[in-house]
Write a protein that holds these residues in place. Structure first.
Motif, short mmCIF file in Angstrom:
data_model
loop_
_atom_site.label_atom_id
_atom_site.label_comp_id
_atom_site.label_asym_id
_atom_site.label_seq_id
_atom_site.Cartn_x
_atom_site.Cartn_y
_atom_site.Cartn_z
N UNK A 20 0.84 -1.30 0.17
CA UNK A 20 0.01 0.06 -0.09
C UNK A 20 0.94 1.34 0.10
N UNK A 21 0.64 1.97 -0.94
CA UNK A 21 1.56 3.36 -1.05
C UNK A 21 1.54 4.39 0.21
N UNK A 22 0.39 4.38 0.84
CA UNK A 22 0.53 5.12 2.34
C UNK A 22 1.12 4.51 3.44
N UNK A 23 1.56 3.15 3.21
CA UNK A 23 2.34 2.56 4.19
C UNK A 23 3.97 2.52 4.04
N UNK A 24 4.20 2.53 2.54
CA UNK A 24 5.62 2.65 2.12
C UNK A 24 6.60 3.69 2.84
N UNK A 25 7.77 3.50 3.34
CA UNK A 25 8.81 4.56 3.72
C UNK A 25 9.70 4.92 2.76
N UNK A 26 9.97 6.23 2.63
CA UNK A 26 10.85 6.48 1.41
C UNK A 26 12.25 6.76 2.07
N UNK A 27 12.16 7.76 3.17
CA UNK A 27 13.53 8.12 3.84
C UNK A 27 13.37 8.27 5.27
N UNK A 28 13.16 7.24 6.17
CA UNK A 28 12.92 7.43 7.37
C UNK A 28 13.75 8.43 8.18
N UNK A 29 13.32 9.37 9.08
CA UNK A 29 14.25 10.42 9.74
C UNK A 29 14.17 10.31 11.16
N UNK A 77 15.22 15.28 11.98
CA UNK A 77 14.94 14.21 12.74
C UNK A 77 13.88 14.15 13.53
N UNK A 78 13.06 13.26 13.73
CA UNK A 78 12.17 13.14 14.51
C UNK A 78 12.80 12.72 15.97
N UNK A 79 12.40 13.33 17.16
CA UNK A 79 13.03 12.92 18.51
C UNK A 79 11.67 12.79 19.58
N UNK A 80 11.98 11.93 20.57
CA UNK A 80 10.95 11.56 21.40
C UNK A 80 11.50 12.54 22.57
N UNK A 81 11.20 13.45 23.28
CA UNK A 81 11.48 14.14 24.58
C UNK A 81 10.53 14.23 25.69
N UNK A 82 10.61 13.11 26.39
CA UNK A 82 9.72 12.92 27.52
C UNK A 82 8.41 12.71 27.06
N UNK A 83 7.48 13.60 27.16
CA UNK A 83 5.90 13.11 26.81
C UNK A 83 5.53 13.94 25.69
N UNK A 84 6.54 14.22 24.81
CA UNK A 84 6.60 14.99 23.47
C UNK A 84 7.25 14.22 22.42
N UNK A 85 6.83 14.68 21.26
CA UNK A 85 7.46 14.33 19.95
C UNK A 85 7.79 15.55 19.30
N UNK A 86 9.07 15.74 18.92
CA UNK A 86 9.53 17.02 18.35
C UNK A 86 9.97 16.78 16.83
#
Length: 151
Positions: A20-29, A77-86
Motif C-alpha cells: 500500500x503506497x500510504x504505508x511505504x517509507x521513502x527516507x525514515x528520519x 530528525x524526529x525526536x521523543x523528548x519526555x512526553x512529546x514528539x519534536x
C-alpha cells in the motif's frame, strides 16, 4: 556486573514493507516506540509522521508538507523528548506533538539549529551552526553555540 545484549536473529516487527503506497517509507528520519507499544516513524519522503501498531499495521498519519501549523517543509530528525514528539524542520521551525499525535505548538530557536537532541525528562540541547568569523587559513576549529531548554 557488566550486562550484555544481542540483536535478535529475526525482526520482531516489519514497517514500511506493505504494497500500500500510504504505508511505504521513502527516507525514515527517526522513529520511537510509544508507551502503548505503537511505533511512530518520521519520513522525509512525504514529510509525514506515521504511527504503526506493534505488528506493523498503519494506524494513523499526522504532519504533512507545508508551512502552516503542524506542517513540515523538510523533516529532519524526529525526536521523543519526555512526553512529546519534536520534529525539527530544517527550514527552522520545530513542531511539537503529543504522544497521541496531536499538534501542540510550533516554535523557532533564535538561530536555525544544526542539530537537536533530547532526553526522557524533556530537556533539549541544540547545537547552532559554526561561526565563520574566526576561520583562519590553517587547520582550525570554529566556535558553535549550544543551548539547553525544556520542551
Amino acid at each position: 556486573a557488566q550486562t550484555s545484549w544481542r540483536v535478535a536473529p529475526a525482526p520482531t516487527v516489519r514497517i514500511g514493507t506493505s504494497e500500500r503506497p500510504d504505508e511505504l517509507l521513502a527516507a525514515p528520519a527517526g522513529a520511537t516506540r510509544l508507551p502503548s507499544g505503537n511505533i511512530v516513524v518520521g519520513d522525509l519522503g512525504d514529510f509525514a509522521l506515521r504511527e504503526f501498531s506493534p505488528t506493523g499495521a498503519l494506524i494513523k498519519r499526522y504532519a504533512r508538507k507545508g508551512k502552516g501549523p503542524g506542517e513540515v517543509e523538510y523533516l529532519a530528525p524526529l525526536l521523543r523528548c519526555g512526553d512529546s514528539l519534536l520534529v525539527n524542520d530544517i527550514a527552522g521551525m520545530v513542531s511539537m506533538y503529543s504522544l497521541h499525535g496531536t499538534f501542540v505548538r510550533a516554535f523557532r530557536f533564535k538561530t536555525t539549529p544544526y542539530r537537536l537532541a533530547c532526553n526522557r525528562s524533556g530537556h533539549v540541547v541544540t547545537m547552532g551552526w559554526e561561526s565563520n568569523s574566526n576561520i583562519r587559513p590553517e587547520v582550525n576549529r570554529s566556535n558553535a553555540a549550544y543551548w539547553i531548554a525544556r520542551t
